[in-house]
Enzyme design. Structure first.
Site, PDB file in Angstrom:
ATOM      1  N   ARG A  15       8.794  11.135  10.910  1.00 21.79           N
ATOM      2  CA  ARG A  15       8.579   9.827  10.266  1.00 21.79           C
ATOM      3  C   ARG A  15       7.175   9.293  10.567  1.00 21.79           C
ATOM      4  O   ARG A  15       6.314   9.281   9.701  1.00 21.79           O
ATOM      5  CB  ARG A  15       9.679   8.843  10.734  1.00 21.79           C
ATOM      6  CG  ARG A  15       9.740   7.548   9.945  1.00 21.79           C
ATOM      7  CD  ARG A  15       8.697   6.519  10.302  1.00 21.79           C
ATOM      8  NE  ARG A  15       8.711   6.140  11.707  1.00 21.79           N
ATOM      9  CZ  ARG A  15       7.788   5.378  12.272  1.00 21.79           C
ATOM     10  NH1 ARG A  15       6.770   4.907  11.551  1.00 21.79           N
ATOM     11  NH2 ARG A  15       7.824   5.089  13.564  1.00 21.79           N
ATOM     12  N   ASP A  16       6.926   8.912  11.811  1.00 20.44           N
ATOM     13  CA  ASP A  16       5.627   8.307  12.147  1.00 20.44           C
ATOM     14  C   ASP A  16       4.514   9.324  11.902  1.00 20.44           C
ATOM     15  O   ASP A  16       3.428   8.972  11.437  1.00 20.44           O
ATOM     16  CB  ASP A  16       5.631   7.868  13.619  1.00 20.44           C
ATOM     17  CG  ASP A  16       4.641   6.749  13.914  1.00 20.44           C
ATOM     18  OD1 ASP A  16       3.752   6.500  13.096  1.00 20.44           O
ATOM     19  OD2 ASP A  16       4.770   6.113  14.986  1.00 20.44           O
ATOM     20  N   HIS A 207       5.987   3.427  23.126  1.00 20.71           N
ATOM     21  CA  HIS A 207       5.606   4.126  21.872  1.00 20.71           C
ATOM     22  C   HIS A 207       4.088   4.034  21.777  1.00 20.71           C
ATOM     23  O   HIS A 207       3.541   3.056  21.264  1.00 20.71           O
ATOM     24  CB  HIS A 207       6.309   3.416  20.706  1.00 20.71           C
ATOM     25  CG  HIS A 207       5.978   3.932  19.341  1.00 20.71           C
ATOM     26  ND1 HIS A 207       6.869   4.659  18.574  1.00 20.71           N
ATOM     27  CD2 HIS A 207       4.873   3.796  18.569  1.00 20.71           C
ATOM     28  CE1 HIS A 207       6.330   4.942  17.406  1.00 20.71           C
ATOM     29  NE2 HIS A 207       5.110   4.430  17.374  1.00 20.71           N
ATOM     30  N   HIS A 209       0.378   5.307  20.799  1.00 22.74           N
ATOM     31  CA  HIS A 209      -0.511   6.152  19.991  1.00 22.74           C
ATOM     32  C   HIS A 209      -1.707   6.537  20.859  1.00 22.74           C
ATOM     33  O   HIS A 209      -2.071   5.814  21.787  1.00 22.74           O
ATOM     34  CB  HIS A 209      -0.921   5.421  18.709  1.00 22.74           C
ATOM     35  CG  HIS A 209       0.194   5.356  17.692  1.00 22.74           C
ATOM     36  ND1 HIS A 209       0.233   6.168  16.591  1.00 22.74           N
ATOM     37  CD2 HIS A 209       1.325   4.619  17.650  1.00 22.74           C
ATOM     38  CE1 HIS A 209       1.330   5.910  15.884  1.00 22.74           C
ATOM     39  NE2 HIS A 209       2.022   4.964  16.508  1.00 22.74           N
ATOM     40  N   CYS A 240      -0.866   5.322  11.368  1.00 19.01           N
ATOM     41  CA  CYS A 240      -0.101   4.289  10.654  1.00 19.01           C
ATOM     42  C   CYS A 240      -0.888   3.924   9.414  1.00 19.01           C
ATOM     43  O   CYS A 240      -2.085   3.635   9.490  1.00 19.01           O
ATOM     44  CB  CYS A 240       0.106   3.064  11.533  1.00 19.01           C
ATOM     45  SG  CYS A 240       0.918   1.712  10.641  1.00 19.01           S
ATOM     46  N   ASN A 249       0.892   9.492  17.414  1.00 16.65           N
ATOM     47  CA  ASN A 249       1.524   9.198  18.702  1.00 16.65           C
ATOM     48  C   ASN A 249       1.075  10.236  19.705  1.00 16.65           C
ATOM     49  O   ASN A 249       0.628  11.320  19.345  1.00 16.65           O
ATOM     50  CB  ASN A 249       3.042   9.339  18.582  1.00 16.65           C
ATOM     51  CG  ASN A 249       3.661   8.183  17.862  1.00 16.65           C
ATOM     52  OD1 ASN A 249       3.710   8.195  16.643  1.00 16.65           O
ATOM     53  ND2 ASN A 249       4.093   7.196  18.595  1.00 16.65           N
TER      54      ASN A 249
HETATM   55  P1  HMG Z   1       7.523  -6.284  -0.744  1.00 15.34           P
HETATM   56  O1  HMG Z   1       6.622  -5.752  -1.809  1.00 15.34           O
HETATM   57  O2  HMG Z   1       7.232  -7.614  -0.141  1.00 15.34           O
HETATM   58  O3  HMG Z   1       9.066  -6.224  -1.152  1.00 15.34           O
HETATM   59  O4  HMG Z   1       7.536  -5.194   0.408  1.00 15.34           O
HETATM   60  P2  HMG Z   1       9.871  -6.769  -2.364  1.00 15.34           P
HETATM   61  O5  HMG Z   1      11.212  -7.138  -1.842  1.00 15.34           O
HETATM   62  O6  HMG Z   1       9.058  -7.805  -3.119  1.00 15.34           O
HETATM   63  O7  HMG Z   1      10.027  -5.475  -3.287  1.00 15.34           O
HETATM   64  C1  HMG Z   1       8.931  -4.866  -3.947  1.00 15.34           C
HETATM   65  C2  HMG Z   1       9.405  -3.565  -4.540  1.00 15.34           C
HETATM   66  O8  HMG Z   1       9.776  -2.645  -3.540  1.00 15.34           O
HETATM   67  C3  HMG Z   1      10.623  -3.708  -5.440  1.00 15.34           C
HETATM   68  O9  HMG Z   1      10.520  -2.687  -6.424  1.00 15.34           O
HETATM   69  C4  HMG Z   1      11.757  -3.390  -4.507  1.00 15.34           C
HETATM   70  O10 HMG Z   1      12.908  -2.919  -5.177  1.00 15.34           O
HETATM   71  C5  HMG Z   1      11.165  -2.293  -3.679  1.00 15.34           C
HETATM   72  P3  HMG Z   1      10.018  -2.995  -7.931  1.00 15.34           P
HETATM   73  O11 HMG Z   1      10.980  -4.022  -8.424  1.00 15.34           O
HETATM   74  O12 HMG Z   1       8.617  -3.551  -7.786  1.00 15.34           O
HETATM   75  O13 HMG Z   1      10.085  -1.673  -8.600  1.00 15.34           O
HETATM   76  N1  HMG Z   1      11.765  -2.206  -2.353  1.00 15.34           N
HETATM   77  C6  HMG Z   1      12.270  -1.077  -1.816  1.00 15.34           C
HETATM   78  N2  HMG Z   1      12.399   0.171  -2.310  1.00 15.34           N
HETATM   79  C7  HMG Z   1      12.958   1.077  -1.501  1.00 15.34           C
HETATM   80  N3  HMG Z   1      13.391   0.817  -0.241  1.00 15.34           N
HETATM   81  C8  HMG Z   1      13.286  -0.419   0.268  1.00 15.34           C
HETATM   82  C9  HMG Z   1      12.703  -1.425  -0.533  1.00 15.34           C
HETATM   83  N4  HMG Z   1      12.441  -2.729  -0.336  1.00 15.34           N
HETATM   84  C10 HMG Z   1      11.873  -3.185  -1.448  1.00 15.34           C
HETATM   85  N5  HMG Z   1      13.703  -0.669   1.519  1.00 15.34           N
HETATM   86  C11 HMG Z   1       8.603  -4.039   2.212  1.00 15.34           C
HETATM   87  C12 HMG Z   1       8.255  -5.389   1.602  1.00 15.34           C
HETATM   88  C13 HMG Z   1       9.083  -4.314   3.637  1.00 15.34           C
HETATM   89  C14 HMG Z   1       9.696  -3.406   1.386  1.00 15.34           C
HETATM   90  C15 HMG Z   1       7.337  -3.156   2.193  1.00 15.34           C
HETATM   91  O14 HMG Z   1       6.296  -3.868   2.787  1.00 15.34           O
HETATM   92  C16 HMG Z   1       7.513  -1.858   2.913  1.00 15.34           C
HETATM   93  O15 HMG Z   1       8.297  -1.005   2.519  1.00 15.34           O
HETATM   94  N6  HMG Z   1       6.769  -1.675   4.019  1.00 15.34           N
HETATM   95  C17 HMG Z   1       6.917  -0.472   4.812  1.00 15.34           C
HETATM   96  C18 HMG Z   1       5.695  -0.285   5.603  1.00 15.34           C
HETATM   97  C19 HMG Z   1       5.847   0.953   6.461  1.00 15.34           C
HETATM   98  O16 HMG Z   1       6.695   1.803   6.264  1.00 15.34           O
HETATM   99  N7  HMG Z   1       4.928   1.041   7.452  1.00 15.34           N
HETATM  100  C20 HMG Z   1       4.913   2.161   8.352  1.00 15.34           C
HETATM  101  C21 HMG Z   1       6.038   2.149   9.330  1.00 15.34           C
HETATM  102  S1  HMG Z   1       5.833   0.970  10.662  1.00 15.34           S
HETATM  103  C22 HMG Z   1       4.944   1.868  11.840  1.00 15.34           C
HETATM  104  O17 HMG Z   1       4.485   2.948  11.591  1.00 15.34           O
HETATM  105  C23 HMG Z   1       4.829   1.283  13.228  1.00 15.34           C
HETATM  106  C24 HMG Z   1       5.751   1.949  14.238  1.00 15.34           C
HETATM  107  O18 HMG Z   1       5.540   3.356  14.308  1.00 15.34           O
HETATM  108  C25 HMG Z   1       5.525   1.346  15.631  1.00 15.34           C
HETATM  109  C26 HMG Z   1       4.034   1.328  16.021  1.00 15.34           C
HETATM  110  O19 HMG Z   1       3.403   2.392  16.104  1.00 15.34           O
HETATM  111  O20 HMG Z   1       3.542   0.215  16.194  1.00 15.34           O
HETATM  112  C27 HMG Z   1       7.237   1.728  13.871  1.00 15.34           C
HETATM  113 MG    MG Z   2       3.943   4.315  15.474  1.00 17.24          MG
END
Ligand code: HMG
Ligand code: MG
Length: 306
Positions: A15-16, A207, A209, A240, A249
């Site tokens: 995933r990450d 966690h 990086h 990220c 990581n």
């Molecule tokens: P948004 O644009 O504000 O959401 O995104 P929305 O509710 O307005 O929806 C927009 C569109 O996305 C819609 O589709 C929804 O249906 C769809 P449209 O009508 O435009 O065709 N949608 C989804 N589709 C599939 N699955 C869903 C979903 N939700 C909405 N769950 C949202 C808000 C949170 C969805 C968006 O910002 C997002 O998906 N962000 C993910 C970001 C991400 O994955 N970042 C990387 C992971 S975090 C990380 O790496 C850090 C970590 O490792 C720890 C660290 O290292 O610090 C964990």
């Molecule tokens: Mg991470």
């Protein structure tokens, strides 16, 4: 404090690690990677993310990955979930553990999940409750615990507030993310001490990086305080998408080597781990981003040639 005798490694490479790959990674490769990681002894393998595909296209095959992986007894396959839509999709795909993810920095929260910290916590509460009602375990992440790419310094108290909110909501463990890898051991310990006043230390995970090469030092600093769960990514894959320049990581191979040297049990088979890292790195057309893996492979090649 004596170091823990046993440490759990949560493998986040599929995933990450892969979420940040520019090239499309075939579902077959993800599925095989997860199988190889299970062969190496990992008991928690974060398999994919049920996030919006237009935000993170690499995770768009989430349901297919979940349908195709072989689920081994005793191994957890958590998935990332940002909202109720993601939870419903994860449940439909048969996920038994999810992770919600917030941040200690307002700016990062906006960039990563398009809402404020307060709004994210309000969004997670029903997600956690619904998951628990379905008997699905929930882990929580806090990003930017040692610095933010947009805001700079992050106060330990801000990390503690978000970690406590996630724990109080029902997350069984809170993983503390040094998203941009700027942390150093003293800052790591100060942050952990602040969080541990609000969340039991046994429920915390590191966690880290490795952007600045400090992740192993930060893990050691965390061990000194008694933290016994660490996230790691095979071959140091990743970064990220919302933290430009962030490296992957800490490499799982590097953590396994550290623990082996300290006599701490991880249940990992280093030969198989290095082989899994070499395999996925070859699929991605590069060498493993782990010093331990590169040294191990060089030694193996030397022995084979001797
Ligand atoms: P948004 O644009 O504000 O959401 O995104 P929305 O509710 O307005 O929806 C927009 C569109 O996305 C819609 O589709 C929804 O249906 C769809 P449209 O009508 O435009 O065709 N949608 C989804 N589709 C599939 N699955 C869903 C979903 N939700 C909405 N769950 C949202 C808000 C949170 C969805 C968006 O910002 C997002 O998906 N962000 C993910 C970001 C991400 O994955 N970042 C990387 C992971 S975090 C990380 O790496 C850090 C970590 O490792 C720890 C660290 O290292 O610090 C964990
Ligand atoms: Mg991470």
């Amino acid at each position: 404090m004596a170091l823990p005798l046993q440490v759990k490694i949560v493998e986040v490479g599929p995933r990450d690690g892969l979420q940040n790959e520019k090239q499309a990674v075939a579902t077959d490769i993800k599925v095989e990677l997860i199988a190889r990681l299970g062969d190496a002894g990992l008991k928690a393998i974060e398999a994919t993310a049920f996030v919006a595909p237009k935000w993170v296209p690499q995770m768009a095959d989430n349901a297919v990955v979940m349908a195709r992986i072989e689920r081994r007894a005793g191994v957890a396959y958590p998935v990332l979930v940002p909202n109720e839509k993601g939870l419903d999709a994860a449940l439909a795909a048969g996920a038994r553990e999810i992770a919600v993810f917030g941040a200690a920095s307002e700016a990062f929260s906006q960039k990563n999940i398009n809402c404020s910290i307060a709004a994210s916590l309000a969004r997670f509460a029903p997600v956690v409750a619904k998951a628990q009602a379905a008997d699905v375990r929930v882990r929580g992440y806090v990003s930017c615990v040692l610095g933010c790419p947009y805001q700079g310094a992050v106060a330990p108290a801000a990390v503690a507030d978000v970690a406590a909110a996630l724990y109080d909501m029902g997350c069984y463990e809170v993983s503390l993310g040094d998203t941009i890898g700027t942390g150093t051991p003293a800052a790591t310990q100060a942050m952990l001490e602040a969080v541990a006043r609000r969340v039991p230390l046994q429920q915390l995970a590191g966690h880290y990086h490795d952007t600045y090469g400090m992740a192993i030092a930060n893990i050691y600093a965390s061990l000194e305080l008694g933290v016994a769960v660490f996230d790691a990514s095979i071959a140091g894959l990743g970064g990220c998408p919302y933290a430009a320049g962030a490296a992957g990581n800490v490499a799982t191979e590097d953590v396994a080597w550290l623990m082996r040297g300290l006599g701490i049990d991880t249940g990992l088979d280093l030969d198989r781990l290095v082989a899994a890292g070499a395999w996925i790195s070859a699929q991605l057309g590069r060498a493993p981003n782990s010093k331990v893996a590169r040294a191990w492979l060089a030694k193996q090649a030397q022995t084979a040639g001797a």
